[in-house]
Design a protein around this motif. Structure first.
Motif, short mmCIF file in Angstrom:
data_model
loop_
_atom_site.label_atom_id
_atom_site.label_comp_id
_atom_site.label_asym_id
_atom_site.label_seq_id
_atom_site.Cartn_x
_atom_site.Cartn_y
_atom_site.Cartn_z
N PRO A 11 0.84 -1.20 0.00
CA PRO A 11 0.00 0.00 0.00
C PRO A 11 0.88 1.25 0.00
CG PRO A 11 -0.89 -1.62 1.51
CD PRO A 11 0.44 -2.17 1.03
N GLY A 12 0.42 2.29 -0.66
CA GLY A 12 1.25 3.49 -0.84
C GLY A 12 1.85 3.53 -2.24
N SER A 13 1.90 2.35 -2.89
CA SER A 13 2.43 2.29 -4.26
C SER A 13 1.42 2.92 -5.23
CB SER A 13 2.66 0.84 -4.68
OG SER A 13 3.49 0.18 -3.75
N THR A 14 1.88 3.14 -6.45
CA THR A 14 1.02 3.76 -7.46
C THR A 14 0.65 2.76 -8.54
OG1 THR A 14 2.02 5.91 -7.03
CG2 THR A 14 0.84 5.67 -9.13
N ILE A 15 -0.65 2.63 -8.75
CA ILE A 15 -1.18 1.73 -9.78
C ILE A 15 -1.51 2.58 -11.01
CG2 ILE A 15 -3.04 0.12 -10.36
CD1 ILE A 15 -3.48 -0.13 -7.25
N GLY A 16 -0.96 2.23 -12.14
CA GLY A 16 -1.27 2.92 -13.39
C GLY A 16 -2.45 2.23 -14.06
N ILE A 17 -3.49 2.98 -14.35
CA ILE A 17 -4.65 2.41 -15.04
C ILE A 17 -4.79 3.06 -16.41
CG2 ILE A 17 -7.17 2.09 -15.02
CD1 ILE A 17 -7.14 1.99 -12.03
N ILE A 18 -4.80 2.23 -17.44
CA ILE A 18 -5.02 2.72 -18.80
C ILE A 18 -6.52 2.74 -19.06
CG2 ILE A 18 -4.57 2.32 -21.25
CD1 ILE A 18 -1.98 2.76 -19.89
N GLY A 19 -7.05 3.91 -19.38
CA GLY A 19 -8.49 4.06 -19.61
C GLY A 19 -9.10 4.85 -18.48
N GLY A 20 -10.00 5.78 -18.84
CA GLY A 20 -10.49 6.73 -17.83
C GLY A 20 -11.99 6.67 -17.56
N GLY A 21 -12.64 5.55 -17.88
CA GLY A 21 -14.09 5.45 -17.73
C GLY A 21 -14.52 5.08 -16.32
N GLN A 22 -15.79 4.66 -16.23
CA GLN A 22 -16.34 4.34 -14.90
C GLN A 22 -15.70 3.11 -14.28
OE1 GLN A 22 -18.16 4.53 -17.66
NE2 GLN A 22 -19.39 2.69 -17.96
N LEU A 23 -15.19 2.18 -15.11
CA LEU A 23 -14.55 1.00 -14.53
C LEU A 23 -13.26 1.40 -13.83
CD1 LEU A 23 -15.13 -1.48 -17.51
CD2 LEU A 23 -16.51 -1.22 -15.44
N GLY A 24 -12.53 2.31 -14.46
CA GLY A 24 -11.30 2.84 -13.83
C GLY A 24 -11.64 3.63 -12.58
N ARG A 25 -12.74 4.36 -12.64
CA ARG A 25 -13.14 5.18 -11.49
C ARG A 25 -13.42 4.28 -10.27
NH1 ARG A 25 -16.14 10.17 -11.06
NH2 ARG A 25 -17.68 10.20 -9.41
N MET A 26 -14.22 3.22 -10.50
CA MET A 26 -14.56 2.36 -9.36
C MET A 26 -13.35 1.54 -8.90
SD MET A 26 -18.57 1.47 -10.19
CE MET A 26 -18.55 1.45 -11.98
N ALA A 27 -12.45 1.23 -9.84
CA ALA A 27 -11.20 0.55 -9.46
C ALA A 27 -10.33 1.49 -8.63
CB ALA A 27 -10.46 0.06 -10.70
N ALA A 28 -10.30 2.76 -9.02
CA ALA A 28 -9.47 3.74 -8.29
C ALA A 28 -10.02 3.95 -6.88
CB ALA A 28 -9.45 5.07 -9.05
N LEU A 29 -11.34 3.93 -6.74
CA LEU A 29 -11.94 4.08 -5.40
C LEU A 29 -11.56 2.88 -4.52
CD1 LEU A 29 -15.45 5.46 -6.45
CD2 LEU A 29 -13.61 6.74 -5.34
N ALA A 30 -11.61 1.68 -5.12
CA ALA A 30 -11.24 0.47 -4.37
C ALA A 30 -9.76 0.52 -4.01
CB ALA A 30 -11.55 -0.77 -5.19
N ALA A 31 -8.93 1.00 -4.93
CA ALA A 31 -7.49 1.10 -4.67
C ALA A 31 -7.23 2.07 -3.52
CB ALA A 31 -6.76 1.56 -5.93
N ALA A 32 -7.96 3.17 -3.54
CA ALA A 32 -7.77 4.18 -2.49
C ALA A 32 -8.12 3.60 -1.12
CB ALA A 32 -8.63 5.41 -2.79
N ARG A 33 -9.17 2.76 -1.07
CA ARG A 33 -9.55 2.15 0.22
C ARG A 33 -8.44 1.27 0.76
NH1 ARG A 33 -14.68 1.71 -2.03
NH2 ARG A 33 -14.24 -0.41 -2.73
N LEU A 34 -7.65 0.70 -0.14
CA LEU A 34 -6.54 -0.16 0.32
C LEU A 34 -5.24 0.63 0.46
CD1 LEU A 34 -7.18 -3.40 -1.81
CD2 LEU A 34 -7.71 -3.02 0.61
#
Ligand code: AMP
Length: 378
Positions: A11-34
């Motif tokens: 945790p604290g690392s940076t995950i690069g996500i290719i694509g900026g839609g709602q799937l990335g948004r919900m993945a980013a929210l889950a990542a932030a929780r962790l």
């Protein structure tokens, strides 16, 4: 040879996500929780993902310099959509771990690869033929019969690039409607027999760097105008068919050597067979119900797999119906908020044009079987 899996990304690392839609948004929210940071790469300014991410690169998927800077800024790379050019993925993979791998994306980018992959693995599909010309189409229709569906092999989603071939459809007209490929060359299509299905199911399975997998319960999907309308859990399937659907998804994930998440969409025929339709190596619209009905949702599971963490429990505490909010549907947010069984999710999109996925609502009820599921796992 060293077979030990790569270590977890802390945790604290940076995950690069290719694509900026709602799937990335919900993945980013889950990542932030962790406790992770997300850096999104997308050509779209003010994308749904960038609104909730720690950093964004706004550039074309083919911009090598921007991809290089992005790769340098992240610890691992993943995708919220699979139509990324091969050269871009290669460039990223030279710098950082890319999960899932190019091989997985490549299979999922093309309907023909998909179908060959399924059939090579002994997984039944609707009958299909490759079509590269009007003459091919005529031969294919003669072989498969009508009704059938003609689809482009690449970049088709939510029914885009599909024509139904009915008894009176003019084949020349249907072939013309495929248009040209992005580079101006003749399109490549696939003709599929039209399945008079009893229903559609999907199974989402995660697989970690250590080969451990975990699947969510099969979901029952209803499409309207080719776009997912509702997903219902539990799916009205016999235990035997439900197990078959899960086994198909797991077999695909294992054969691909997947690290990440895979959604496999299937038809259930009226005589009780399962035919694979297509697959996507990322979180999927038909898995949104897991956010509200499961211990670990598809987005957290995706982040866990990509970061080489142990997978979570796919246990389900509620029955659920997820409804997509398409276009103007999202204007009913006030009424949805007033419903005590409803969980509203909006994606931060400014313009509600027709057919655009603006959000979804999941309605929960206690499990009718009184059970406490654990999904399926190794
Ligand atoms: P696809 O883009 O292939 O996922 O297709 C979108 C939706 O169109 C599917 O979920 C089905 O509802 C419908 N569809 C696609 N292919 C077929 C088929 N061969 N037979 C019947 N319905 C189909």
């Amino acid at each position: 040879m060293n077979d030990s899996p790569p270590p977890p990304l802390p945790p604290g690392s940076t995950i690069g996500i290719i694509g900026g839609g709602q799937l990335g948004r919900m993945a980013a929210l889950a990542a932030a929780r962790l406790g992770y940071r997300v850096h999104v790469f997308t050509p779209e300014p003010d994308s749904p993902t960038a609104q909730v991410a720690a950093a964004a690169t706004v550039a074309a998927y083919t911009d090598a310099a921007a991809l290089g800077r992005f790769a340098a800024a992240v610890d691992v790379v993943t995708f919220e959509f699979e139509n990324v050019p091969a050269d871009s993925v290669r460039l990223l993979a030279a710098a950082k771990p890319v999960r899932p791998s190019w091989r997985v994306l490549e299979v999922a980018q093309d309907r023909l690869h998909d179908k060959r992959f399924f059939n090579d693995g002994g997984i039944a599909t609707p009958p299909w033929c490759e079509v590269r010309s009007l003459a091919d189409l005529q031969v294919a229709v003669a072989a498969i019969g009508r009704p059938a569906v003609l689809k482009t092999t690449r970049l088709g989603y939510d029914g885009k690039g599909q024509v139904k071939i009915l008894a009176d459809t003019d084949l020349a007209e249907a072939w013309r409607s495929m248009g040209a490929a992005a580079d101006g060359s003749a399109p490549v299509g696939v003709l599929e027999g039209f399945v008079d299905f009893a229903g559609e199911v999907s199974v989402i399975v995660a697989r970690g760097v250590d080969g451990v997998w975990a699947a969510f319960d099969p979901a029952w999907n209803v499409h309207t105008s080719h776009i997912l309308d509702t997903t219902t859990i539990p799916a009205p399937l016999s235990p035997h068919l439900a197990a078959d659907a899960v086994a198909i998804a797991v077999r695909c994930a294992e054969t691909l050597g997947l690290v990440g998440l895979l959604a496999v969409e299937m038809f259930v025929t009226r005589d009780g067979r399962i035919l694979a339709n297509e697959m996507a190596p990322r979180p999927h619209n038909s898995g949104h119900w897991t956010i509200d009905a499961c211990l670990t949702d598809q987005f957290e599971q995706f982040i866990r797999a990509v970061c080489a963490l142990p997978l979570g429990s796919t246990g389900r505490h509620s029955d659920a119906v997820m409804k997509n909010l398409i276009g103007e549907d999202a204007n009913s947010w006030k009424a949805i908020l007033a419903d005590p069984s409803a969980k509203l999710h909006l994606y931060g999109k400014a313009e509600a044009h027709a057919g655009r996925k603006m959000g979804h609502v999941t309605r929960l009820t206690p499990r009718k079987d009184g059970g406490w599921g654990h999904g399926s796992a190794t």
